[in-house]
Scaffold this motif. Structure first.
Motif, PDB file in Angstrom:
ATOM      1  N   LYS A 172       1.958   6.285  -4.959  1.00 35.27           N
ATOM      2  CA  LYS A 172       2.153   4.886  -4.566  1.00 35.27           C
ATOM      3  C   LYS A 172       3.631   4.681  -4.224  1.00 35.27           C
ATOM      4  O   LYS A 172       4.379   4.032  -4.959  1.00 35.27           O
ATOM      5  CB  LYS A 172       1.719   3.954  -5.687  1.00 35.27           C
ATOM      6  N   ALA A 226       7.341   0.092  -0.590  1.00 34.88           N
ATOM      7  CA  ALA A 226       8.099   0.233  -1.837  1.00 34.88           C
ATOM      8  C   ALA A 226       9.598   0.290  -1.600  1.00 34.88           C
ATOM      9  O   ALA A 226      10.375   0.309  -2.561  1.00 34.88           O
ATOM     10  CB  ALA A 226       7.648   1.491  -2.582  1.00 34.88           C
ATOM     11  N   ARG A 245      12.405  -4.638  -9.023  1.00 36.19           N
ATOM     12  CA  ARG A 245      10.997  -4.733  -8.657  1.00 36.19           C
ATOM     13  C   ARG A 245      10.855  -5.568  -7.385  1.00 36.19           C
ATOM     14  O   ARG A 245      11.404  -6.664  -7.280  1.00 36.19           O
ATOM     15  CB  ARG A 245      10.176  -5.352  -9.792  1.00 36.19           C
ATOM     16  N   PHE A 246      10.124  -5.024  -6.431  1.00 40.56           N
ATOM     17  CA  PHE A 246       9.959  -5.702  -5.153  1.00 40.56           C
ATOM     18  C   PHE A 246       8.495  -6.071  -4.969  1.00 40.56           C
ATOM     19  O   PHE A 246       7.620  -5.213  -4.942  1.00 40.56           O
ATOM     20  CB  PHE A 246      10.427  -4.797  -4.008  1.00 40.56           C
ATOM     21  N   GLU A 247       8.214  -7.369  -4.877  1.00 42.08           N
ATOM     22  CA  GLU A 247       6.856  -7.859  -4.635  1.00 42.08           C
ATOM     23  C   GLU A 247       6.782  -8.387  -3.212  1.00 42.08           C
ATOM     24  O   GLU A 247       7.428  -9.393  -2.887  1.00 42.08           O
ATOM     25  CB  GLU A 247       6.499  -8.965  -5.631  1.00 42.08           C
ATOM     26  N   PRO A 248       6.026  -7.721  -2.340  1.00 42.25           N
ATOM     27  CA  PRO A 248       5.934  -8.195  -0.956  1.00 42.25           C
ATOM     28  C   PRO A 248       5.410  -9.623  -0.883  1.00 42.25           C
ATOM     29  O   PRO A 248       4.500 -10.012  -1.621  1.00 42.25           O
ATOM     30  CB  PRO A 248       4.941  -7.210  -0.311  1.00 42.25           C
ATOM     31  N   GLU A 249       6.001 -10.377   0.001  1.00 43.62           N
ATOM     32  CA  GLU A 249       5.554 -11.752   0.211  1.00 43.62           C
ATOM     33  C   GLU A 249       4.287 -11.746   1.053  1.00 43.62           C
ATOM     34  O   GLU A 249       4.202 -11.053   2.068  1.00 43.62           O
ATOM     35  CB  GLU A 249       6.656 -12.545   0.923  1.00 43.62           C
ATOM     36  N   HIS A 295       5.762  -9.942   5.530  1.00 44.44           N
ATOM     37  CA  HIS A 295       5.344  -8.780   4.740  1.00 44.44           C
ATOM     38  C   HIS A 295       5.924  -7.502   5.343  1.00 44.44           C
ATOM     39  O   HIS A 295       6.019  -7.372   6.571  1.00 44.44           O
ATOM     40  CB  HIS A 295       3.813  -8.701   4.714  1.00 44.44           C
ATOM     41  N   ASN A 327       2.150   6.624 -11.115  1.00 40.84           N
ATOM     42  CA  ASN A 327       2.047   6.306  -9.684  1.00 40.84           C
ATOM     43  C   ASN A 327       1.325   7.387  -8.891  1.00 40.84           C
ATOM     44  O   ASN A 327       1.220   7.263  -7.668  1.00 40.84           O
ATOM     45  CB  ASN A 327       3.443   6.130  -9.079  1.00 40.84           C
ATOM     46  N   ASP A 380      -2.749  -4.967   0.892  1.00 41.23           N
ATOM     47  CA  ASP A 380      -2.492  -6.402   0.742  1.00 41.23           C
ATOM     48  C   ASP A 380      -3.218  -7.245   1.778  1.00 41.23           C
ATOM     49  O   ASP A 380      -3.850  -8.243   1.438  1.00 41.23           O
ATOM     50  CB  ASP A 380      -0.987  -6.663   0.819  1.00 41.23           C
ATOM     51  N   ASP A 383       1.367   2.049   2.507  1.00 42.05           N
ATOM     52  CA  ASP A 383       0.837   1.946   1.148  1.00 42.05           C
ATOM     53  C   ASP A 383       0.986   3.201   0.307  1.00 42.05           C
ATOM     54  O   ASP A 383       0.850   3.133  -0.912  1.00 42.05           O
ATOM     55  CB  ASP A 383      -0.661   1.570   1.198  1.00 42.05           C
TER      56      ASP A 383
END
Length: 427
Positions: free
Chosen positions: A45, A50, A230-234, A164, A197, A313, A96
């Motif tokens: 992952k 990422a 930590r990166f959270e995609p919008e 994104h 991962n 996503d 991904d």
């Protein structure tokens, strides 16, 4: 109802492989087959989504650098070992995931799997090789920029995914790659290439207990995990109106008309599989609606195709036509009319059954070899759950016209989409 029948079938499905989670957090998927060939496919992952923004292209560049050896393996030795045993190896990176695989005779797994594990767990990322391989990646980017279809698709992705990271190129951009340093890549590698991962898939004529012992022994010691923010995609909002962009390319023989809609992600898997049906119905072969009308009957396009690409996503549904520039407006209007028909008129049963049969057969043909099975299991294990891999034909066969009509109205629209047009320049 047919959907109820399909639900009962899904509940009765038995996943043909074993899924074992080791104490380290590493997932191992094993299936013993009669094939004398074994595939070892390791999924991580650690795709392009990422990457922090300044490290754009890191995941793909790391895919190259993994093969440059470790403190125990000099560059090129891994390839020598695999080829010496009559095998083959390759890797790929997407938004991904990244994955690395070997195909060898089953009798050689004990002398090949350890080398793959050594590369993935202990990649040295040597500084001298870093500079040389960066030039290789930069050349790969230059080659992609010479391919009109690649240029157009990347422009389309950026047009669709404006928030994104699915919109950024997996290969990265030269300015980011030129600024990248070996220590940054080592940091990225140590953070993401951790057991929780990773999924190791082994398919072939090898016993489960032997496989688990082998994987446990060689995927055992990982570097300490460094901190990365930590990166959270919008989430990408729906497209409102028509996002239109036009590119002019020299030496382009045919114009390109590329239309795209945002589709459901893996958390809405049934809807995603339904979008596959709509894609094939519209432009998936000579008997599909748009191919028959626009290419065979009206001869307005040289070719036209449709695709639904499932992503974790949110996914993307595309229609691409290759045509004379003078037909661009007419073809886009006809495509819009056919989308409207999907929304307002139920699909005839005979046409639906043809598309269902076609996709079910394609699935069967794509699960015949160890490498195909390993790729299928690893893909679903990385973006969702491995057991979902075998549900595809059952979902496909369960759709009724009314449900597909609803999906078309939910995700496709003749008034809300992204379009990228490429025309020949005057130069």
């Amino acid at each position: 109802m047919k959907i109820d029948t399909a639900s009962k079938q899904l509940n009765c499905l038995t996943f043909p492989a074993s899924v074992v989670r080791l104490e380290s957090g590493l997932t191992v998927i094993h299936q013993q087959t009669l094939s004398p060939v074994v595939t070892v496919d390791v999924w991580v992952k650690a795709g392009a989504i990422a990457e922090p923004e300044p490290w754009m292209g890191m995941a793909h560049f790391l895919e190259h650098m993994v093969f440059k050896g470790t403190e125990q393996l000099p560059p090129g030795y891994f390839d020598y070992v695999i080829e010496h045993h009559g095998g083959s190896t390759n890797a790929a990176t997407s938004h991904d995931y990244a994955h690395f695989f070997i195909n060898t005779a089953s009798s050689h797994i004990a002398t090949t799997l350890p080398f793959l594990a050594e590369l993935l767990v202990n990649a040295a990322i040597p500084s001298d090789e870093f500079d040389r391989e960066r030039d290789v990646v930069l050349e790969e980017i230059r080659q992609s920029e010479d391919d009109p279809d690649t240029v157009g698709f990347q422009a389309l992705m950026e047009n669709v995914f404006q928030r994104h990271p699915y919109g950024k190129p997996v290969l990265g951009r030269p300015e980011f790659l030129l600024a990248m340093q070996p220590d940054e890549m080592r940091h990225f590698h140590h953070h993401h290439y951790q057991p929780e991962n990773m999924t190791v898939v082994v398919v072939g004529d090898v016993e489960e207990s032997y496989t688990l012992d082998l994987v446990s022994e060689h995927f055992s010691t990982f570097a300490p995990r460094p901190h990365l923010p930590r990166f959270e995609p919008e989430a990408e909002p729906p497209i409102v109106g028509i996002r239109r962009q036009e590119l002019q390319l020299p030496r382009l023989e045919l114009a390109r008309l590329m239309l795209a809609w945002i589709g459901p992600g893996v958390d809405q898997l049934r809807s995603a599989f339904g979008m596959d049906l709509l894609s094939v119905l519209l432009a998936g072969g000579r008997s599909s609606r748009l191919v028959r009308e626009l290419r065979e009957e009206r001869q307005l396009v040289q070719d036209i195709s449709s695709s639904f690409s499932l992503q974790r996503d949110s996914s993307i549904f595309t229609i691409t036509a290759w045509l004379d520039p003078k037909h661009l407006g007419a073809v886009e209007a006809i495509i819009g009319d056919r989308i409207s028909e999907l929304i307002t008129i139920p699909i005839p049963i005979a046409e639906l059954k043809r598309v269902q049969r076609l996709l079910s057969n394609d699935f069967a043909f794509s699960t015949e070899t160890p490498s195909q099975l390993a790729g299928l299991y690893g893909y679903y294990a990385t973006i969702a759950h491995p057991e979902l891999a075998i549900t595809y034909p059952y979902y496909i066969q369960s759709f009724q016209p009314e449900e597909l009509q609803h999906l078309a109205s939910q995700y496709l629209s003749p008034y809300h989409y992204a379009v990228t047009v490429m025309k020949p320049s005057d130069e």
